[in-house]
Design an enzyme around this catalytic site. Sequence first.
Site, PDB file in Angstrom:
ATOM      1  N   GLU A   1       5.650  -3.475   0.359  1.00 40.26           N
ATOM      2  CA  GLU A   1       5.619  -3.078  -1.060  1.00 40.26           C
ATOM      3  C   GLU A   1       4.871  -1.770  -1.114  1.00 40.26           C
ATOM      4  OE1 GLU A   1       7.137  -6.838  -2.619  1.00 40.26           O
ATOM      5  OE2 GLU A   1       6.621  -5.005  -3.715  1.00 40.26           O
TER       6      GLU A   1
ATOM      7  N   GLU B   1       4.086  10.266  -6.241  1.00 41.49           N
ATOM      8  CA  GLU B   1       3.288   9.255  -6.922  1.00 41.49           C
ATOM      9  C   GLU B   1       1.886   9.830  -7.126  1.00 41.49           C
ATOM     10  OE1 GLU B   1       2.013   5.786  -4.662  1.00 41.49           O
ATOM     11  OE2 GLU B   1       2.765   4.562  -6.305  1.00 41.49           O
TER      12      GLU B   1
ATOM     13  N   GLY C   1       0.837  -1.194   0.000  1.00 42.24           N
ATOM     14  CA  GLY C   1       0.000   0.000   0.000  1.00 42.24           C
ATOM     15  C   GLY C   1       0.868   1.239   0.000  1.00 42.24           C
ATOM     16  N   SER C   2       0.328   2.297   0.595  1.00 47.59           N
ATOM     17  CA  SER C   2       1.011   3.589   0.521  1.00 47.59           C
ATOM     18  C   SER C   2       2.222   3.640   1.442  1.00 47.59           C
ATOM     19  CB  SER C   2       0.026   4.695   0.909  1.00 47.59           C
ATOM     20  OG  SER C   2      -0.412   4.474   2.229  1.00 47.59           O
TER      21      SER C   2
ATOM     22  N   VAL D   1       1.137   4.525   5.146  1.00 49.49           N
ATOM     23  CA  VAL D   1       0.726   3.429   6.040  1.00 49.49           C
ATOM     24  C   VAL D   1       1.896   2.458   6.253  1.00 49.49           C
ATOM     25  CG1 VAL D   1      -0.960   1.605   6.458  1.00 49.49           C
ATOM     26  CG2 VAL D   1      -1.682   3.701   5.304  1.00 49.49           C
TER      27      VAL D   1
ATOM     28  N   CYS E   1       1.337   0.443  -8.905  1.00 50.15           N
ATOM     29  CA  CYS E   1       2.556   0.820  -8.165  1.00 50.15           C
ATOM     30  C   CYS E   1       3.761   0.899  -9.088  1.00 50.15           C
ATOM     31  CB  CYS E   1       2.798  -0.175  -7.039  1.00 50.15           C
ATOM     32  SG  CYS E   1       2.830  -1.860  -7.615  1.00 50.15           S
TER      33      CYS E   1
HETATM   34  P1  NAD Z   1      -3.296   2.437   1.625  1.00 45.19           P
HETATM   35  O1  NAD Z   1      -1.943   2.448   2.241  1.00 45.19           O
HETATM   36  O2  NAD Z   1      -4.207   3.538   1.923  1.00 45.19           O
HETATM   37  O3  NAD Z   1      -4.065   1.101   2.024  1.00 45.19           O
HETATM   38  C1  NAD Z   1      -3.486  -0.178   1.859  1.00 45.19           C
HETATM   39  C2  NAD Z   1      -4.089  -1.125   2.881  1.00 45.19           C
HETATM   40  O4  NAD Z   1      -3.707  -0.697   4.178  1.00 45.19           O
HETATM   41  C3  NAD Z   1      -5.619  -1.149   2.872  1.00 45.19           C
HETATM   42  O5  NAD Z   1      -6.056  -2.460   3.092  1.00 45.19           O
HETATM   43  C4  NAD Z   1      -5.956  -0.254   4.051  1.00 45.19           C
HETATM   44  O6  NAD Z   1      -7.216  -0.527   4.624  1.00 45.19           O
HETATM   45  C5  NAD Z   1      -4.842  -0.609   5.006  1.00 45.19           C
HETATM   46  N1  NAD Z   1      -4.605   0.396   6.054  1.00 45.19           N
HETATM   47  C6  NAD Z   1      -4.920   1.714   6.055  1.00 45.19           C
HETATM   48  N2  NAD Z   1      -4.582   2.271   7.237  1.00 45.19           N
HETATM   49  C7  NAD Z   1      -4.022   1.291   7.986  1.00 45.19           C
HETATM   50  C8  NAD Z   1      -3.458   1.239   9.298  1.00 45.19           C
HETATM   51  N3  NAD Z   1      -3.413   2.302  10.091  1.00 45.19           N
HETATM   52  N4  NAD Z   1      -2.963   0.061   9.739  1.00 45.19           N
HETATM   53  C9  NAD Z   1      -2.981  -1.039   8.953  1.00 45.19           C
HETATM   54  N5  NAD Z   1      -3.528  -1.058   7.731  1.00 45.19           N
HETATM   55  C10 NAD Z   1      -4.026   0.089   7.231  1.00 45.19           C
HETATM   56  O7  NAD Z   1      -3.027   2.269   0.052  1.00 45.19           O
HETATM   57  P2  NAD Z   1      -4.132   2.173  -1.086  1.00 45.19           P
HETATM   58  O8  NAD Z   1      -4.678   3.546  -1.247  1.00 45.19           O
HETATM   59  O9  NAD Z   1      -5.037   1.034  -0.877  1.00 45.19           O
HETATM   60  O10 NAD Z   1      -3.212   1.787  -2.343  1.00 45.19           O
HETATM   61  C11 NAD Z   1      -2.477   2.715  -3.032  1.00 45.19           C
HETATM   62  C12 NAD Z   1      -1.019   2.683  -2.638  1.00 45.19           C
HETATM   63  O11 NAD Z   1      -0.518   1.359  -2.624  1.00 45.19           O
HETATM   64  C13 NAD Z   1      -0.130   3.394  -3.616  1.00 45.19           C
HETATM   65  O12 NAD Z   1       0.786   4.213  -2.920  1.00 45.19           O
HETATM   66  C14 NAD Z   1       0.626   2.304  -4.343  1.00 45.19           C
HETATM   67  O13 NAD Z   1       1.872   2.624  -4.848  1.00 45.19           O
HETATM   68  C15 NAD Z   1       0.708   1.273  -3.319  1.00 45.19           C
HETATM   69  N6  NAD Z   1       0.821  -0.042  -3.951  1.00 45.19           N
HETATM   70  C16 NAD Z   1       2.024  -0.665  -3.961  1.00 45.19           C
HETATM   71  C17 NAD Z   1       2.166  -1.895  -4.566  1.00 45.19           C
HETATM   72  C18 NAD Z   1       3.490  -2.597  -4.599  1.00 45.19           C
HETATM   73  O14 NAD Z   1       3.530  -3.788  -4.890  1.00 45.19           O
HETATM   74  N7  NAD Z   1       4.570  -1.919  -4.308  1.00 45.19           N
HETATM   75  C19 NAD Z   1       1.074  -2.506  -5.153  1.00 45.19           C
HETATM   76  C20 NAD Z   1      -0.137  -1.836  -5.151  1.00 45.19           C
HETATM   77  C21 NAD Z   1      -0.245  -0.604  -4.527  1.00 45.19           C
END
Ligand code: NAD
Length: 499
Positions: free
Chosen positions: A261, A392, A239-240, A243, A295
Amino acid sequence: MLDLANRLFEAPITHQNFIAGVFNGAADGGVIQRESPAHGRLVGTYPASTRADAEAAITAARDSFDAGHWAFEYGGERARVLRDVARLIRQNAEELALVETLETSKPLDAARGEVMFAAELWDYAAGAARMLSGDSHNTLGQSMLGLVLREPIGVVGIITPWNFPLLILSERLPFALAAGCSVVVKPSEFTSGTALMLARYLKQAGLPDGVCNIIAGTGDPVGQAIIDSNDVDMVAFTGSTRVGRATIAASAGNIKKLSLELGGKSPSLVFADCDLDAAVDGVIKAATINMGECCIAGSRLLVEARIAEAFQNRLAERLEDLRMGDPLDPASRIGAIINQAQYDRISELVRDGVREGADIVCGGDPENHSGLFYPPTVLANVTPDMCVAREEIFGPVLSVMSFKTADEAIRLANDSDFGLAAYVWTNDLSTALACSRRIRAGRVWVNSALQGFPELPLGGFKQSGNGRETGRYGVEEYTELKSVHLQVGRQSERWVEGA
Ligand code: NAD
């Protein structure tokens, strides 16, 4: 397929959590509603799980791991279960792809491709379950044999984002299961459908109850409960970067292992000697796949100065033919953005870029935009310090810069906090190799874009994360090594003299 979509609009799916082998709603009955971003219609509901639900899922995983049935199961049996899941994914591919398209708004063909690739990953991990092994050392002297055991790391929390829901989960979950771990999965609250559908296939395939628990809900409390828990030995977070940082902080509690990741700002490097038609197409694909919500999107174009203007014009021309529209329409290559907040973030960053001096070659905020459709956008005259060169955007936006020498191209490519991927377009072998070796990124494509294979590891350098998923390394990531020192025969030396 349209019939199936219409049926889904009429009767949205009620998805349930999967804890200790039982399907249920959230403990307090809370529900998250998901509307299709492209159609604005309800397509499914997921449990809005509470902290107590998360804790129940973690306890189920902990108990199953400590009981050891799966952790010590014969690799051949683990392989059978994973292969069976692959078969069930293929058997249900059309429904999975449709749910994926309706929840994410990615074009249906792309969703179909992702579902089939997800099945490949389960198949690959099935093979890995039988291949995992440790090591032995027969060179430690006559009376000592050294064994290196490769053991499952324990309970793994897998937290995933909304952009490639089934695919990203399948890059992690079967590998953790192949290693013998027990798992708690928390998919994104925007796209939990296919993860919760997968739970049914795990059950059908005969995975013992409690080994894999899948719960929907928001980051806080559900994700937070997982990263905070002392009963979780490892978190695989995708994710981001924001987080990701919170995950690192929370891991201090029990020093849990992390595989992260995170974000990216990957460059496409185009050298004047390349096959320009292939490069134009590849650069567009890398920048706009999944509406740029990817990503590893190639969101920075670094193009050799002497062809920069011509290349930019060809890009704009080709982009005119890229169809944006209903993701259920086979002609569409670009669907809607995932939600209003993400749409607003894209528009705001593009506006900031223009304020800082970038020029819009094509796309940009549509004047009379309807719904969440954001057009592919090319920004020229970008400099490395601008926000559109550094942040990003996670939308179909390409920021163009130019270079004069390969050294300058590589320096620009590396001028980023991120290091997830890079795309190199050249017919010169030395240039291709220099870029591949010197760019600090987890994946490099040369004269190609985005092809993936279960055999090859993926992950990031720098702030794009750490750890690797998929391939041999992807299974090993979910293991611990243990050294066993085995005395052979009677120990003759004594610590206490005369004993
Ligand atoms: P996000 O970080 O907002 O959420 C990702 C996950 O984390 C979700 O399931 C969310 O509910 C959970 N989350 C949110 N707050 C949390 C907390 N406090 N504790 C634990 N979990 C929590 O990201 P998003 O908006 O879902 O996805 C977009 C981001 O993900 C982009 O920055 C992208 O680059 C990244 N991404 C990376 C890859 C990779 O393989 N490197 C792949 C896909 C997406």
